[in-house]
Design an enzyme around this catalytic site. Sequence first.
Site, mmCIF file in Angstrom:
data_model
loop_
_atom_site.group_PDB
_atom_site.id
_atom_site.type_symbol
_atom_site.label_atom_id
_atom_site.label_comp_id
_atom_site.label_asym_id
_atom_site.label_seq_id
_atom_site.Cartn_x
_atom_site.Cartn_y
_atom_site.Cartn_z
ATOM 1 N N HIS A 155 6.362 26.570 -30.047
ATOM 2 C CA HIS A 155 5.581 26.760 -28.817
ATOM 3 C C HIS A 155 4.957 28.145 -28.771
ATOM 4 C CE1 HIS A 155 9.383 28.713 -27.838
ATOM 5 N NE2 HIS A 155 8.748 29.381 -26.895
ATOM 6 N N HIS A 209 1.500 34.030 -29.649
ATOM 7 C CA HIS A 209 2.006 33.819 -31.003
ATOM 8 C C HIS A 209 2.941 32.622 -30.993
ATOM 9 C CE1 HIS A 209 5.278 35.736 -28.899
ATOM 10 N NE2 HIS A 209 6.071 35.131 -29.767
HETATM 11 P P1 2AM Z 1 9.691 32.765 -25.767
HETATM 12 O O1 2AM Z 1 8.224 33.071 -25.830
HETATM 13 O O2 2AM Z 1 9.993 31.316 -25.670
HETATM 14 O O3 2AM Z 1 10.390 33.597 -24.718
HETATM 15 C C1 2AM Z 1 9.514 37.582 -28.781
HETATM 16 O O4 2AM Z 1 10.298 37.811 -27.671
HETATM 17 C C2 2AM Z 1 9.575 36.146 -29.186
HETATM 18 O O5 2AM Z 1 10.918 35.778 -29.485
HETATM 19 C C3 2AM Z 1 9.117 35.154 -28.129
HETATM 20 O O6 2AM Z 1 8.368 34.137 -28.769
HETATM 21 C C4 2AM Z 1 10.376 34.591 -27.550
HETATM 22 O O7 2AM Z 1 10.295 33.235 -27.173
HETATM 23 C C5 2AM Z 1 11.308 34.679 -28.717
HETATM 24 N N1 2AM Z 1 12.688 34.879 -28.272
HETATM 25 C C6 2AM Z 1 13.159 35.852 -27.479
HETATM 26 N N2 2AM Z 1 14.498 35.725 -27.303
HETATM 27 C C7 2AM Z 1 14.863 34.623 -28.004
HETATM 28 C C8 2AM Z 1 16.102 33.961 -28.227
HETATM 29 N N3 2AM Z 1 17.249 34.409 -27.710
HETATM 30 N N4 2AM Z 1 16.100 32.853 -28.989
HETATM 31 C C9 2AM Z 1 14.963 32.384 -29.522
HETATM 32 N N5 2AM Z 1 13.750 32.981 -29.356
HETATM 33 C C10 2AM Z 1 13.712 34.082 -28.609
#
Ligand code: 2AM
Length: 179
Positions: free
Chosen positions: A125, A43
């Site tokens: 991303h 996603h």
């Molecule tokens: P990531 O894939 O770059 O880890 C569910 O966890 C979604 O939320 C993922 O897309 C994750 O990004 C994002 N996510 C989790 N923790 C986060 C944070 N502290 N700040 C921004 N995005 C976050």
Amino acid sequence: MAENRRLFFALTLPSEVQQQIIHWRAAQFPAEAGRPVAAANLHLTLAFLGDVSDEKRQALCRLAGRISQPGFTLQLDDAGQWLRSSVVWLGPRQAPRGLLQLANMLRSQAARSGCYQSPQPFHPHVTLYRNAIRSVSLPAPGFSWQFRVNEFSLYESLFEQGRTRYQALEHWSLTNKEE
Ligand code: 2AM
């Protein structure tokens, strides 16, 4: 008392694109590259909300429902690695204006509702691997997936039986709404 839920707004990838990406990934990266994200979990996060109460979720959903903008075409044609978070990702070389507008709106609504938002600019991303090895070699340019985005969703992040699963809670269409 109801427990807080870990929530985020995101774009869902079409299931055929999810499948194409995981087949491409298996051919491009060695098995030890990292922990691959499951196809159904691929996603693009628009705004991460953290742990949110039911009341705040409802307020955020009302605000999301007021967003009025047309859909856009998204092209995933770039890949990279973030060493700090040990993530390998796919993303757009050039983010469409509609994507930036939507993410900025959701992020500012979240911030105004009291959800912490990183001051870092939005970097669209799709995470491919977590716990990636540092020496992963990135695929040569030339790959690309393009699809139309006509809606965005609110997801809950669940951890069940040792696995992460994202459950869609609500969807909103991207259209210019009549006032
Ligand atoms: P990531 O894939 O770059 O880890 C569910 O966890 C979604 O939320 C993922 O897309 C994750 O990004 C994002 N996510 C989790 N923790 C986060 C944070 N502290 N700040 C921004 N995005 C976050």
